[in-house]
Design a protein around this motif. Structure first.
Motif, PDB file in Angstrom:
ATOM      1  N   THR A  17       1.134 -10.068  -6.317  1.00  0.00           N
ATOM      2  CA  THR A  17       0.105 -10.396  -7.304  1.00  0.00           C
ATOM      3  C   THR A  17       0.219  -9.586  -8.595  1.00  0.00           C
ATOM      4  OG1 THR A  17      -1.449  -8.820  -6.347  1.00  0.00           O
ATOM      5  CG2 THR A  17      -1.501 -11.087  -5.494  1.00  0.00           C
ATOM      6  N   ILE A  22      -6.998 -12.880 -11.010  1.00  0.00           N
ATOM      7  CA  ILE A  22      -7.392 -13.489  -9.736  1.00  0.00           C
ATOM      8  C   ILE A  22      -7.350 -15.019  -9.789  1.00  0.00           C
ATOM      9  CG2 ILE A  22      -9.900 -13.529 -10.104  1.00  0.00           C
ATOM     10  CD1 ILE A  22      -8.061 -12.490  -6.850  1.00  0.00           C
ATOM     11  N   CYS A  61      -8.500  -3.454  -3.949  1.00  0.00           N
ATOM     12  CA  CYS A  61      -8.178  -4.872  -4.024  1.00  0.00           C
ATOM     13  C   CYS A  61      -7.543  -5.386  -2.731  1.00  0.00           C
ATOM     14  CB  CYS A  61      -7.269  -5.147  -5.224  1.00  0.00           C
ATOM     15  SG  CYS A  61      -7.181  -6.885  -5.641  1.00  0.00           S
TER      16      CYS A  61
END
Length: 155
Positions: A17, A22, A61
């Motif tokens: 990521t 997001i 996260c």
């Protein structure tokens, strides 16, 4: 297009990521889910700064990804060039750790500074295995060693 192509390939898909917000991660995960079961998807939390400063790791996260993509496997892609943060990611539930390995961190290039040398990698694995053993079971245990101490101190 690349995520769609990769997700059509046989086997597990690993999504890092780094360099994404997001919404982009949601889009990528949804694309992969069109072709793979959640059990064949690993989503790795990552900050792509090389090396990543401790203040920018945002290790919380890992838990956010676990909650948001519950059926997928969650991991951590490390660019912090140390052992403790990756070990902490495992304690937070990361099932996969990705690290860069180098023969010499002083070599030129940004990857080397964000990498572990062989001894660092050995240390990382040793500490992760210790954390895994320390998890134990969810039930409260009363061990024989405690029983012995209790007999001594109750007098």
């Amino acid at each position: 297009d690349l995520v769609d192509y990769i997700s059509r390939q046989h086997g597990t898909t690993i999504l890092s990521t780094g360099m994404s917000d997001i919404i982009e991660v949601d889009r990528a995960v949804n694309t992969i889910k069109n072709h793979k079961s959640e059990d064949n998807i690993y989503i790795l939390h990552c900050n792509s700064e090389y090396p990543t400063s401790t203040e920018h790791v945002n290790l919380s996260c890992v838990q956010t990804l676990r909650e948001r993509y519950g059926g997928c496997h969650i991991g951590y892609s490390s660019h912090d060039a140390g052992v403790p943060i990756s070990v902490s990611a495992v304690a937070l539930g990361a099932e996969m750790i990705e690290v860069h390995v180098t023969m010499d961190r002083a070599m030129p290039g940004s990857d080397h500074a964000a990498s572990l040398e062989i001894t660092g990698m050995e240390s990382l694995v040793r500490h992760i295995r210790a954390v895994e053993r320390a998890f134990g079971v969810p039930e409260k245990q009363f061990y024989d060693g405690e029983r012995i101490i209790r007999e001594k101190v109750k007098k």
